[in-house]
Design a protein around this motif. Structure first.
Motif, PDB file in Angstrom:
ATOM      1  N   THR A  34       0.860  -1.181   0.000  1.00  0.00           N
ATOM      2  CA  THR A  34       0.000   0.000   0.000  1.00  0.00           C
ATOM      3  C   THR A  34       0.894   1.229   0.000  1.00  0.00           C
ATOM      4  O   THR A  34       1.798   1.350   0.836  1.00  0.00           O
ATOM      5  CB  THR A  34      -0.914   0.027   1.233  1.00  0.00           C
ATOM      6  OG1 THR A  34      -1.752  -1.130   1.213  1.00  0.00           O
ATOM      7  CG2 THR A  34      -1.784   1.268   1.239  1.00  0.00           C
ATOM      8  N   ALA A  35       0.653   2.124  -0.944  1.00  0.00           N
ATOM      9  CA  ALA A  35       1.505   3.305  -1.112  1.00  0.00           C
ATOM     10  C   ALA A  35       0.692   4.574  -0.920  1.00  0.00           C
ATOM     11  O   ALA A  35      -0.421   4.704  -1.444  1.00  0.00           O
ATOM     12  CB  ALA A  35       2.149   3.294  -2.497  1.00  0.00           C
ATOM     13  N   TYR A  37       8.753   5.298   5.464  1.00  0.00           N
ATOM     14  CA  TYR A  37       8.170   6.625   5.251  1.00  0.00           C
ATOM     15  C   TYR A  37       9.235   7.698   5.403  1.00  0.00           C
ATOM     16  O   TYR A  37      10.248   7.512   6.086  1.00  0.00           O
ATOM     17  CB  TYR A  37       7.001   6.874   6.206  1.00  0.00           C
ATOM     18  CG  TYR A  37       7.379   7.010   7.665  1.00  0.00           C
ATOM     19  CD1 TYR A  37       7.515   8.266   8.261  1.00  0.00           C
ATOM     20  CD2 TYR A  37       7.573   5.888   8.470  1.00  0.00           C
ATOM     21  CE1 TYR A  37       7.843   8.393   9.604  1.00  0.00           C
ATOM     22  CE2 TYR A  37       7.897   6.005   9.813  1.00  0.00           C
ATOM     23  CZ  TYR A  37       8.034   7.259  10.375  1.00  0.00           C
ATOM     24  OH  TYR A  37       8.362   7.394  11.701  1.00  0.00           O
ATOM     25  N   VAL A  70       5.968  10.371   1.775  1.00  0.00           N
ATOM     26  CA  VAL A  70       5.765   9.081   1.137  1.00  0.00           C
ATOM     27  C   VAL A  70       5.698   8.027   2.227  1.00  0.00           C
ATOM     28  O   VAL A  70       6.429   8.104   3.225  1.00  0.00           O
ATOM     29  CB  VAL A  70       6.878   8.759   0.117  1.00  0.00           C
ATOM     30  CG1 VAL A  70       8.228   8.605   0.783  1.00  0.00           C
ATOM     31  CG2 VAL A  70       6.522   7.530  -0.701  1.00  0.00           C
ATOM     32  N   GLN A  71       4.804   7.064   2.036  1.00  0.00           N
ATOM     33  CA  GLN A  71       4.660   5.987   3.013  1.00  0.00           C
ATOM     34  C   GLN A  71       4.240   4.715   2.273  1.00  0.00           C
ATOM     35  O   GLN A  71       3.259   4.729   1.532  1.00  0.00           O
ATOM     36  CB  GLN A  71       3.607   6.361   4.061  1.00  0.00           C
ATOM     37  CG  GLN A  71       3.366   5.292   5.114  1.00  0.00           C
ATOM     38  CD  GLN A  71       2.388   5.768   6.177  1.00  0.00           C
ATOM     39  OE1 GLN A  71       2.574   6.840   6.782  1.00  0.00           O
ATOM     40  NE2 GLN A  71       1.344   4.989   6.415  1.00  0.00           N
ATOM     41  N   VAL A  72       5.000   3.657   2.478  1.00  0.00           N
ATOM     42  CA  VAL A  72       4.715   2.378   1.817  1.00  0.00           C
ATOM     43  C   VAL A  72       4.708   1.286   2.879  1.00  0.00           C
ATOM     44  O   VAL A  72       5.627   1.196   3.696  1.00  0.00           O
ATOM     45  CB  VAL A  72       5.762   2.055   0.728  1.00  0.00           C
ATOM     46  CG1 VAL A  72       5.422   0.721   0.048  1.00  0.00           C
ATOM     47  CG2 VAL A  72       5.833   3.179  -0.304  1.00  0.00           C
ATOM     48  N   VAL A  94       8.367  -4.180   0.454  1.00  0.00           N
ATOM     49  CA  VAL A  94       8.271  -2.730   0.620  1.00  0.00           C
ATOM     50  C   VAL A  94       9.519  -2.051   0.080  1.00  0.00           C
ATOM     51  O   VAL A  94       9.441  -1.070  -0.675  1.00  0.00           O
ATOM     52  CB  VAL A  94       8.057  -2.371   2.107  1.00  0.00           C
ATOM     53  CG1 VAL A  94       8.050  -0.857   2.292  1.00  0.00           C
ATOM     54  CG2 VAL A  94       6.762  -2.975   2.628  1.00  0.00           C
ATOM     55  N   VAL A 142       9.747   0.611  -2.977  1.00  0.00           N
ATOM     56  CA  VAL A 142      10.259   1.960  -2.724  1.00  0.00           C
ATOM     57  C   VAL A 142      11.382   2.306  -3.701  1.00  0.00           C
ATOM     58  O   VAL A 142      11.440   3.430  -4.235  1.00  0.00           O
ATOM     59  CB  VAL A 142      10.757   2.072  -1.265  1.00  0.00           C
ATOM     60  CG1 VAL A 142      11.646   3.304  -1.083  1.00  0.00           C
ATOM     61  CG2 VAL A 142       9.582   2.135  -0.303  1.00  0.00           C
ATOM     62  N   LEU A 187       9.766   3.186  -6.875  1.00  0.00           N
ATOM     63  CA  LEU A 187       8.863   4.337  -6.817  1.00  0.00           C
ATOM     64  C   LEU A 187       9.583   5.675  -6.776  1.00  0.00           C
ATOM     65  O   LEU A 187       9.209   6.617  -7.497  1.00  0.00           O
ATOM     66  CB  LEU A 187       7.960   4.209  -5.581  1.00  0.00           C
ATOM     67  CG  LEU A 187       7.037   5.394  -5.268  1.00  0.00           C
ATOM     68  CD1 LEU A 187       5.994   5.566  -6.373  1.00  0.00           C
ATOM     69  CD2 LEU A 187       6.374   5.220  -3.908  1.00  0.00           C
TER      70      LEU A 187
END
Length: 227
Positions: free
Chosen positions: A104-105, A168, A193-195, A208, A212, A215
């Motif tokens: 989940t991003a 994050y 940003v938070q993944v 994750v 990242v 991303l």
């Protein structure tokens, strides 16, 4: 003619009133300062149209990121938008068809106050999670430059080991930073940003971390404004 007694009484009253007037003046200044600081933190005096145009770049993040494909675009709820006051955002779920992993991003752009205070350690705590492994700063290289994000692992009360990993960090438009105190960053707006996803099993990179690293270069190219 005013008597000496009346003069002394008047001076005595003035002496007693002076500290009260000083205290009132300090209180008024404190209120004004608090209002100014709150206005700066929540971005109320910024050019909202320009900020919205900058925030709209976030929508240019593609549905496919490396080996990851978009499977759900949840967006923010009305309540979340009201709390975070974002100028631009996405909340998405990506999946890797080859491995079956999902992440989940969350990517946000808004006033630094709301961006800074909502840490995942606290937010996930409301869902029954607690810290399994304290956060550490991890380095991610983008175009040869070092960026840092926080990594924290969480577990639920019935679990012996972590079942969730969250990365994050924050940016003012430049490199990502695992900032300890982003609320006092010398900028009016911040990206966050938070993944989140499953921790690594059997060593190696977690899903994750893999996501990242795919991303951040895309976010830098398509979404970030110049710092």
């Amino acid at each position: 003619m005013t008597s000496d007694t009346e003069s002394v009484a008047g001076e005595t009253r003035n002496v007693h009133l002076a500290p009260r007037r000083w205290a009132l003046a300090v209180a008024v200044l404190a209120i004004l300062f608090s209002g100014v600081m709150h206005g700066l933190l929540d971005g109320r005096w910024d050019d909202q149209d320009d900020l919205t145009r900058v925030g709209a770049r976030i929508s240019e993040i593609p549905k496919r990121i490396g080996d990851w494909e978009l499977i759900a675009d949840q967006g923010l709820s009305d309540q979340e938008q009201q709390i975070l006051q974002c100028y631009g955002s996405f909340a998405r779920t990506y999946a890797n068809p080859a491995t079956g992993e999902q992440v989940t991003a969350l990517l946000l752009y808004g006033p630094r106050g709301p961006m800074a205070v909502h840490r995942p350690e606290i937010c996930y705590g409301g869902g029954g999670y607690s810290i399994s492994t304290p956060r550490v700063a991890e380095t991610v290289r983008v175009d040869g430059q070092e960026n840092q994000l926080w990594k924290v692992q969480l577990k639920q009360s019935h679990e012996a080991d972590a079942s969730m990993e969250v990365w994050y960090g924050f940016s003012d438009g430049g490199n990502w930073n695992a900032a300890k105190y982003p609320r006092v960053w010398l900028t009016d707006q911040l990206y966050k940003v938070q993944v989140s996803g499953r921790p690594a099993t059997g060593g190696g990179q977690s899903p994750v971390q893999q996501f990242v690293e795919e991303l951040l270069p895309i976010v830098k190219e398509r979404a970030l404004r110049d710092s």
